[in-house]
Motif scaffolding. Structure first.
Motif, PDB file in Angstrom:
ATOM      1  N   SER A  68       0.867  -1.179   0.000  1.00 32.12           N
ATOM      2  CA  SER A  68       0.000   0.000   0.000  1.00 32.12           C
ATOM      3  C   SER A  68       0.902   1.226   0.000  1.00 32.12           C
ATOM      4  CB  SER A  68      -0.935   0.003   1.209  1.00 32.12           C
ATOM      5  OG  SER A  68      -0.205   0.063   2.407  1.00 32.12           O
ATOM      6  N   ARG A  69       0.436   2.267  -0.667  1.00 37.33           N
ATOM      7  CA  ARG A  69       1.221   3.488  -0.804  1.00 37.33           C
ATOM      8  C   ARG A  69       0.448   4.657  -0.217  1.00 37.33           C
ATOM      9  NH1 ARG A  69       2.282   0.091  -4.889  1.00 37.33           N
ATOM     10  NH2 ARG A  69       4.391  -0.035  -5.674  1.00 37.33           N
ATOM     11  N   GLU A  70       1.176   5.509   0.512  1.00 40.42           N
ATOM     12  CA  GLU A  70       0.566   6.688   1.116  1.00 40.42           C
ATOM     13  C   GLU A  70       1.484   7.883   0.901  1.00 40.42           C
ATOM     14  OE1 GLU A  70      -0.781   8.293   5.544  1.00 40.42           O
ATOM     15  OE2 GLU A  70      -0.046   6.259   5.305  1.00 40.42           O
ATOM     16  N   ARG A  71       0.917   8.981   0.412  1.00 37.27           N
ATOM     17  CA  ARG A  71       1.698  10.198   0.215  1.00 37.27           C
ATOM     18  C   ARG A  71       1.864  10.883   1.564  1.00 37.27           C
ATOM     19  NH1 ARG A  71       3.480  12.607  -3.926  1.00 37.27           N
ATOM     20  NH2 ARG A  71       2.152  11.564  -5.399  1.00 37.27           N
ATOM     21  N   ILE A  72       3.111  11.211   1.898  1.00 33.41           N
ATOM     22  CA  ILE A  72       3.427  11.862   3.165  1.00 33.41           C
ATOM     23  C   ILE A  72       4.132  13.173   2.876  1.00 33.41           C
ATOM     24  CG2 ILE A  72       4.777  11.679   5.279  1.00 33.41           C
ATOM     25  CD1 ILE A  72       4.356   8.715   5.159  1.00 33.41           C
ATOM     26  N   GLY A  73       3.799  14.200   3.626  1.00 28.48           N
ATOM     27  CA  GLY A  73       4.450  15.495   3.473  1.00 28.48           C
ATOM     28  C   GLY A  73       3.548  16.510   2.834  1.00 28.48           C
ATOM     29  N   ASN A  74       4.024  17.734   2.824  1.00 29.31           N
ATOM     30  CA  ASN A  74       3.256  18.844   2.285  1.00 29.31           C
ATOM     31  C   ASN A  74       3.330  18.877   0.770  1.00 29.31           C
ATOM     32  OD1 ASN A  74       2.601  19.676   4.831  1.00 29.31           O
ATOM     33  ND2 ASN A  74       4.390  21.000   5.021  1.00 29.31           N
ATOM     34  N   ASN A 100      10.905  17.275  -2.688  1.00 31.89           N
ATOM     35  CA  ASN A 100      10.008  17.544  -1.572  1.00 31.89           C
ATOM     36  C   ASN A 100       8.792  18.372  -1.970  1.00 31.89           C
ATOM     37  OD1 ASN A 100      11.510  16.130   0.302  1.00 31.89           O
ATOM     38  ND2 ASN A 100      12.867  17.861   0.671  1.00 31.89           N
ATOM     39  N   ILE A 101       8.692  18.782  -3.225  1.00 32.47           N
ATOM     40  CA  ILE A 101       7.569  19.601  -3.658  1.00 32.47           C
ATOM     41  C   ILE A 101       6.254  18.896  -3.385  1.00 32.47           C
ATOM     42  CG2 ILE A 101       6.384  20.555  -5.669  1.00 32.47           C
ATOM     43  CD1 ILE A 101       9.080  21.263  -6.819  1.00 32.47           C
ATOM     44  N   TYR A 102       6.191  17.646  -3.701  1.00 30.55           N
ATOM     45  CA  TYR A 102       4.950  16.906  -3.552  1.00 30.55           C
ATOM     46  C   TYR A 102       4.982  15.919  -2.386  1.00 30.55           C
ATOM     47  CZ  TYR A 102       4.152  18.845  -8.137  1.00 30.55           C
ATOM     48  OH  TYR A 102       4.001  19.707  -9.183  1.00 30.55           O
ATOM     49  N   ILE A 114       6.432   9.214  -0.916  1.00 29.67           N
ATOM     50  CA  ILE A 114       5.508   8.085  -0.878  1.00 29.67           C
ATOM     51  C   ILE A 114       6.054   7.066   0.112  1.00 29.67           C
ATOM     52  CG2 ILE A 114       4.438   6.217  -2.185  1.00 29.67           C
ATOM     53  CD1 ILE A 114       3.503   8.713  -3.387  1.00 29.67           C
ATOM     54  N   GLN A 115       5.217   6.682   1.067  1.00 30.92           N
ATOM     55  CA  GLN A 115       5.598   5.633   2.006  1.00 30.92           C
ATOM     56  C   GLN A 115       4.931   4.338   1.555  1.00 30.92           C
ATOM     57  OE1 GLN A 115       4.488   6.295   6.063  1.00 30.92           O
ATOM     58  NE2 GLN A 115       5.367   4.375   6.768  1.00 30.92           N
TER      59      GLN A 115
END
Length: 155
Positions: free
Chosen positions: A90-96, A111-113, A116-117
């Motif tokens: 499973s993939r989850e976007r982390i960060g601003n 780091n713009i987007y 992915i964890q």
């Protein structure tokens, strides 16, 4: 999942190689009997099922694809010549989003987007059939007489 994606997957299942589960390594990994020699690559996905039937028009003999009970959708994580290892990722976007990049003025475009964890989820496997390896990557274990040596490539 939309009907179009389901239809596309059914079409691919009928056109491409279909393998079978040959070993359950753990609650997170299984092995199927397809590998590099059949064109399998890391990131390929497989539907795991034990109950399927081909839908064929009895009058025209046209094959319309497979009807199946999907147990799970797994992704190839490692590929060997004649087999591969599958897991449920499973993939989850982390960060601003873009705002985070302006605070550090172009120091890192990645780091713009955010990032992915990727996590590996447990599979619904028959526990009595789990047959683990001692270790798939055992870099901490010393090389010993009798260890196997596999040819990889010429340099």
């Amino acid at each position: 999942m939309t009907a179009d994606i389901e239809n596309d997957m059914e079409l691919k299942m009928t056109e491409q190689l279909n393998g079978k589960v040959i070993r359950i390594l753990s609650e997170k990994e299984i092995i199927i009997n397809l590998g590099k020699s059949q064109g399998i690559q890391t990131g390929d996905e497989f539907i795991i099922t034990n109950n399927y039937t081909e839908i064929v028009d009895p009058e025209t003999n046209i094959n319309y694809g497979l009807l199946y009970d999907k147990k799970d959708m797994l992704e190839v994580t490692r590929v060997f010549e004649k087999f591969c290892i599958l897991s449920k990722l499973s993939r989850e976007r982390i960060g601003n989003t873009i705002n985070a990049s302006f605070n550090n003025s172009f120091s890192s475009l990645k780091n713009i987007y955010g990032s992915i964890q990727i996590t590996t989820e447990d599979l619904n496997v028959k526990h009595s059939q789990i047959d683990p390896m001692n270790s798939v990557d055992s870099y901490d274990t010393p090389i010993q007489i009798g260890d196997k040596a596999f040819f990889v490539a010429k340099i």
